[in-house]
Write a protein that holds these residues in place. Structure first.
Motif, PDB file in Angstrom:
ATOM      1  N   GLU A 499       0.783  -1.158   0.003  1.00 21.31           N
ATOM      2  CA  GLU A 499       0.060   0.026   0.052  1.00 21.31           C
ATOM      3  C   GLU A 499       0.782   1.339  -0.033  1.00 21.31           C
ATOM      4  O   GLU A 499       0.575   2.112  -0.935  1.00 21.31           O
ATOM      5  N   LEU A 500       1.986   1.238   0.840  1.00 22.37           N
ATOM      6  CA  LEU A 500       2.919   2.456   0.774  1.00 22.37           C
ATOM      7  C   LEU A 500       3.441   2.738  -0.365  1.00 22.37           C
ATOM      8  O   LEU A 500       3.651   3.735  -0.795  1.00 22.37           O
ATOM      9  N   GLY A 501       3.620   1.326  -1.202  1.00 29.95           N
ATOM     10  CA  GLY A 501       4.696   1.542  -2.364  1.00 29.95           C
ATOM     11  C   GLY A 501       3.666   2.140  -3.433  1.00 29.95           C
ATOM     12  O   GLY A 501       3.975   3.039  -4.238  1.00 29.95           O
ATOM     13  N   VAL A 502       2.382   1.792  -3.518  1.00 28.56           N
ATOM     14  CA  VAL A 502       1.606   2.432  -4.439  1.00 28.56           C
ATOM     15  C   VAL A 502       1.082   3.851  -4.101  1.00 28.56           C
ATOM     16  O   VAL A 502       1.409   4.788  -5.125  1.00 28.56           O
ATOM     17  N   LEU A 503       0.884   4.280  -2.884  1.00 29.88           N
ATOM     18  CA  LEU A 503       0.624   5.531  -2.633  1.00 29.88           C
ATOM     19  C   LEU A 503       2.251   6.461  -2.866  1.00 29.88           C
ATOM     20  O   LEU A 503       2.025   7.592  -3.385  1.00 29.88           O
ATOM     21  N   GLY A 504       3.168   6.001  -2.386  1.00 27.30           N
ATOM     22  CA  GLY A 504       4.583   6.980  -2.515  1.00 27.30           C
ATOM     23  C   GLY A 504       5.072   6.743  -3.890  1.00 27.30           C
ATOM     24  O   GLY A 504       5.508   7.592  -4.401  1.00 27.30           O
ATOM     25  N   GLY A 505       4.865   5.581  -4.515  1.00 25.64           N
ATOM     26  CA  GLY A 505       5.336   5.585  -6.161  1.00 25.64           C
ATOM     27  C   GLY A 505       4.331   6.329  -6.961  1.00 25.64           C
ATOM     28  O   GLY A 505       5.042   6.843  -7.790  1.00 25.64           O
ATOM     29  N   TRP A 506       3.392   6.685  -6.613  1.00 18.09           N
ATOM     30  CA  TRP A 506       2.207   7.783  -7.477  1.00 18.09           C
ATOM     31  C   TRP A 506       3.212   8.889  -7.476  1.00 18.09           C
ATOM     32  O   TRP A 506       3.207   9.721  -8.555  1.00 18.09           O
ATOM     33  N   HIS A 507       3.552   9.542  -6.367  1.00 20.48           N
ATOM     34  CA  HIS A 507       4.102  10.771  -6.382  1.00 20.48           C
ATOM     35  C   HIS A 507       5.497  10.813  -6.892  1.00 20.48           C
ATOM     36  O   HIS A 507       6.011  11.733  -7.589  1.00 20.48           O
ATOM     37  N   LEU A 508       6.137   9.668  -6.843  1.00 21.82           N
ATOM     38  CA  LEU A 508       7.751   9.675  -7.372  1.00 21.82           C
ATOM     39  C   LEU A 508       7.396   9.586  -9.025  1.00 21.82           C
ATOM     40  O   LEU A 508       8.411  10.047  -9.647  1.00 21.82           O
ATOM     41  N   VAL A 509       6.104   9.051  -9.570  1.00 16.96           N
ATOM     42  CA  VAL A 509       6.111   8.831 -10.816  1.00 16.96           C
ATOM     43  C   VAL A 509       5.753   9.955 -11.436  1.00 16.96           C
ATOM     44  O   VAL A 509       6.293  10.793 -12.408  1.00 16.96           O
ATOM     45  N   VAL A 510       4.506  10.693 -10.927  1.00 19.10           N
ATOM     46  CA  VAL A 510       3.791  11.989 -11.496  1.00 19.10           C
ATOM     47  C   VAL A 510       4.763  13.168 -11.473  1.00 19.10           C
ATOM     48  O   VAL A 510       4.824  13.995 -12.150  1.00 19.10           O
ATOM     49  N   SER A 511       5.681  13.179 -10.524  1.00 20.27           N
ATOM     50  CA  SER A 511       6.612  14.270 -10.203  1.00 20.27           C
ATOM     51  C   SER A 511       7.877  14.046 -11.105  1.00 20.27           C
ATOM     52  O   SER A 511       8.624  15.020 -11.594  1.00 20.27           O
ATOM     53  N   GLY A 512       8.104  12.955 -11.571  1.00 22.67           N
ATOM     54  CA  GLY A 512       9.274  12.649 -12.696  1.00 22.67           C
ATOM     55  C   GLY A 512      10.380  12.182 -12.079  1.00 22.67           C
ATOM     56  O   GLY A 512      11.397  12.061 -12.475  1.00 22.67           O
ATOM     57  N   PHE A 513      10.510  12.203 -10.514  1.00 21.85           N
ATOM     58  CA  PHE A 513      11.598  11.540  -9.716  1.00 21.85           C
ATOM     59  C   PHE A 513      11.816  10.211 -10.259  1.00 21.85           C
ATOM     60  O   PHE A 513      13.192   9.651 -10.368  1.00 21.85           O
ATOM     61  N   MET A 514      10.909   9.292 -10.312  1.00 26.39           N
ATOM     62  CA  MET A 514      11.215   7.828 -10.905  1.00 26.39           C
ATOM     63  C   MET A 514      10.604   8.034 -12.267  1.00 26.39           C
ATOM     64  O   MET A 514       9.430   8.211 -12.413  1.00 26.39           O
ATOM     65  N   GLN A 515      11.561   7.283 -13.334  1.00 34.27           N
ATOM     66  CA  GLN A 515      11.077   7.386 -14.462  1.00 34.27           C
ATOM     67  C   GLN A 515      11.369   6.009 -15.114  1.00 34.27           C
ATOM     68  O   GLN A 515      11.979   5.131 -14.772  1.00 34.27           O
TER      69      GLN A 515
END
Length: 697
Positions: A499-515
């Protein structure tokens, strides 16, 4: 295709005959001799005999040549009555068809024997006829322009009434679609936005101005209902062919509000428009302006009109589903001109519709998942106002094992694919989630496709698909504590961590931090593997929780060390030999740090068997494997060097102040010592084999 057909038509129209006369004559001829016209006056019953032309048309309607004259109200009324009697149309739906067709008496003959078209779970009933383009609206639920829709959830109530909810229909035999809008202004705003999008992205202006509309548009009656109490309106809408329809409206200089409301409320204005444009066909060609010629070509369109839907015995399929299937197999599956987002949006609407019909979600859930609530409205209805929580709810609902069959069936209905896998559901869930991201509808955004691809790849994680987690609504701090507890209990990939991975991963992806992985990336691992690694380390869980907390405050995620202290990425760049001012690091530096810090490597693909003569020699394979070890050691040295570049508060280096957790350091050291012993052994073996094999004096 449209332009190709128009080019093919060039050889038909030859001088000295007027192009206007030739085109209108061919149209009139097609109306009478088309193969679908299988009921002749001789075989028709006495009630279906075509009335005399003088009785059916207004004498005052100025029209000559072969362009159809403006029908009298009585002719449209007879067709209205026929549709109500034959198929059970409501008066509004029947009138929408009757006022749109150019020859009501011809259409009245055709409704006696409509064309039957099979769709999954039922049969569509259609007739072919020419229609007045000002009587046809663009489709209010057109998936082509869904990529640029601004959903209320992403804008917190600042949207200009758009988008409209999806069209629906009642179960059983039915003749019309229905759309529930807040008020007229919402309909007009949405159709105006759609018209602008179609003008900018799929115009047919040159083609229609030169030749008119050549291919049939698929039209269906739609009932517009208004929650503010305004009376409903019926209009014939182009389920397939909105781009061509919008083009005719531009040429005729009429607005969507004119089509849906203006001419519906003022039939005199509608008939005056038809008479004004049609009257030009009686003027010598040389005296017509170019605008008049173009208006004549745009005034009518060939159409396939849906007059009814008949579900199979025991089937729960609806007219709305049948229309989406027809449009889906035209645009979602090849051949297609829709972009990725539009295709996925079409599938998403079908999935939400089926989940609702099967009782898996409520009507309010469907509106929340569709992005039709603003964050404030969502909170008032006891949903989360946060985009990450909404994304997690969507992903869980569509991918949970008990709902996969429903989701797959809906996607199959739209795409007509034989088999649907979990990997086919993930992009649909991702696209629904992205409706909560303001950047999705920004036409100037250059990274939308990258974010879309990255989110899809992240959600491909097997930990997510396993479905033994669910959104709990816990805070970042509470989720982090629970996830670390799972990790220390050796429960890798536990519910809280996922659950934390989905929630935190959302912000990492939409911000462009994780590509998504690039050719220049230090690791080519897919983001699903990145996800799996992050939720299995305490450092990764802390990064995810920090990204979730900062994202909910509208702050950008940051690189942090294992204790939550921010990392200076410029120092990091120096430690790994990257130049921070270079374009690569400016655009991908955070992702580079992420991949190097967690040493994420892609799983090697199994080697395919080679033909005997193509087999790689064992010596070559060994050299390749040794090279990989050398590369890994170099990366290890770089990573250890990076540890020493983090500045401390008292001492020059932070690592000298806080050290490394004893159990973690001991575990890593033990693994490195084991690797070192293996290397020493291989060195000893090399020396031994040389002494045995080499001759001595």
């Amino acid at each position: 295709m449209q332009h190709a057909m128009n080019i093919a038509m060039d050889g038909v129209i030859t001088p000295p005959e007027s192009p206007i006369v030739a085109i209108t004559r061919d149209r009139a001829h097609a109306m009478v001799t088309t193969p679908t016209d299988i009921t002749s006056p001789e075989t028709a019953s006495s009630d279906d005999v075509i009335d005399a032309e003088a009785d059916d048309y207004d004498v005052s309607a100025v029209s000559t040549a072969d362009l159809p004259k403006v029908p009298k109200a009585a002719a449209a009324k007879r067709l209205t009555d026929a549709l109500m009697a034959q198929f059970g149309h409501s008066e509004g739906a029947a009138r929408a068809i009757a006022r749109a067709v150019t020859r009501p008496e011809d259409a009245r003959k055709r409704v006696q024997l409509p064309v039957e078209e099979r769709v999954p779970g039922g049969t569509l009933l259609t007739i072919s006829s020419w229609v007045w383009s000002p009587a046809v609206s663009t489709f209010p639920d057109n998936m082509r322009e869904a990529v640029r829709r601004k959903y209320p959830f992403a804008l917190d109530g600042t949207a200009d009434h758009t988008p409209l909810p999806p069209v629906q229909s009642d179960g059983g035999p039915t003749t019309e679609l229905k759309l529930k809008a807040a008020r007229r202004e919402a309909v007009v705003a949405s159709l105006n936005n759609s018209a602008t999008f179609l003008k900018n992205h799929n115009p047919y202006d040159e083609s229609v101005r030169t030749h008119g509309v050549l291919r049939e548009v698929l039209v269906v009656p739609v009932r517009f209902e208004h929650k503010d109490g305004s009376r409903p309106h019926w209009i014939l809408a182009a389920a397939d062919g909105s781009s061509r329809t919008a083009t005719t409206h531009r040429i005729l200089n009429i607005a969507p509000s004119d089509v849906v409301y203006g001419y519906n409320d003022d039939d005199h204005a509608f008939r005056t428009l038809l008479g004004r444009v049609a009257s030009a066909s009686g003027v010598p060609l040389g005296e017509l302006s170019e605008q008049q010629r173009q208006e004549l070509r745009a005034l009518t369109m060939p159409a396939k009109i849906i007059v009814g839907f008949r579900p199979d015995p025991g089937s729960t399929k609806t007219l709305a589903e049948a229309v989406r299937f027809i449009v889906g197999i035209t645009h979602v599956e090849p051949p297609t001109q829709w972009d990725t987002a539009s295709k996925l949006d079409a599938q998403a609407e079908a999935v939400l519709e089926d989940l609702f019909h099967h009782g898996r979600i409520s009507e309010e859930d469907a509106g929340y998942f569709a992005g039709l609530m603003s964050p404030s409205e969502a909170e008032q209805r006891l949903y989360s106002r946060y985009a990450d929580a909404r994304a997690a709810a969507i992903v869980f609902t569509l991918l949970t094992p008990k709902n996969r069959r429903v989701s797959a069936s809906a996607i199959r209905r739209v795409t007509a694919r034989a088999r649907i896998h979990v990997r086919d559901i993930v992009p649909v869930a991702a696209e629904l989630a992205l409706r909560g991201w303001p950047g999705r509808a920004d036409p100037s955004a250059t990274r939308v496709d990258g974010v879309r691809s990255a989110l899809q790849r992240l959600l491909m994680s097997s930990d997510i698909a396993r479905g033994d987690w669910s959104p709990t609504g816990r805070t970042p701090e509470a989720l982090l504590a629970a996830a670390i507890g799972e990790l220390r209990a050796q429960e890798l990939g536990g519910p809280a961590a996922v659950e934390l991975g989905v929630l935190g991963g959302w912000h990492l992806v939409v911000s462009g931090f994780m590509q998504r992985e690039l050719k220049e990336s230090p690791s080519k691992a897919g983001l699903n593997k990145v996800f799996d690694t992050l939720i299995r380390t305490e450092h990764g869980l802390r990064l995810l929780a920090d990204a979730m907390a900062r994202g909910r405050r509208n702050e950008r995620p940051r690189a942090i060390n294992e204790d939550g202290v921010p990392v200076d990425l410029h120092h990091y760049a120096e430690s790994v030999g990257l130049q921070a001012h270079r374009p690569y690091f400016a655009e991908h530096g955070e992702d580079d740090w992420l991949r190097r810090t967690f040493m994420i490597e892609a799983r090697p693909k199994p080697e395919e068997p080679l033909d005997e003569e193509q087999t790689v020699p064992p010596e070559t394979q060994l050299e390749g494997a040794k090279g990989a070890v050398q590369l890994a050691v170099s990366r290890l040295e770089d990573a250890l060097r990076a540890v020493t570049f983090v500045e401390g508060y008292v001492r020059p280096r932070l690592i000298d102040e806080v050290g490394w957790r004893t159990e973690e350091a001991a575990s890593l050291a033990g693994r490195l010592e084991e690797a070192a012993r293996a290397l020493h052994r291989y060195g000893w073996l090399f020396q031994e084999t040389r002494e045995v094999s080499e001759p001595t004096d």
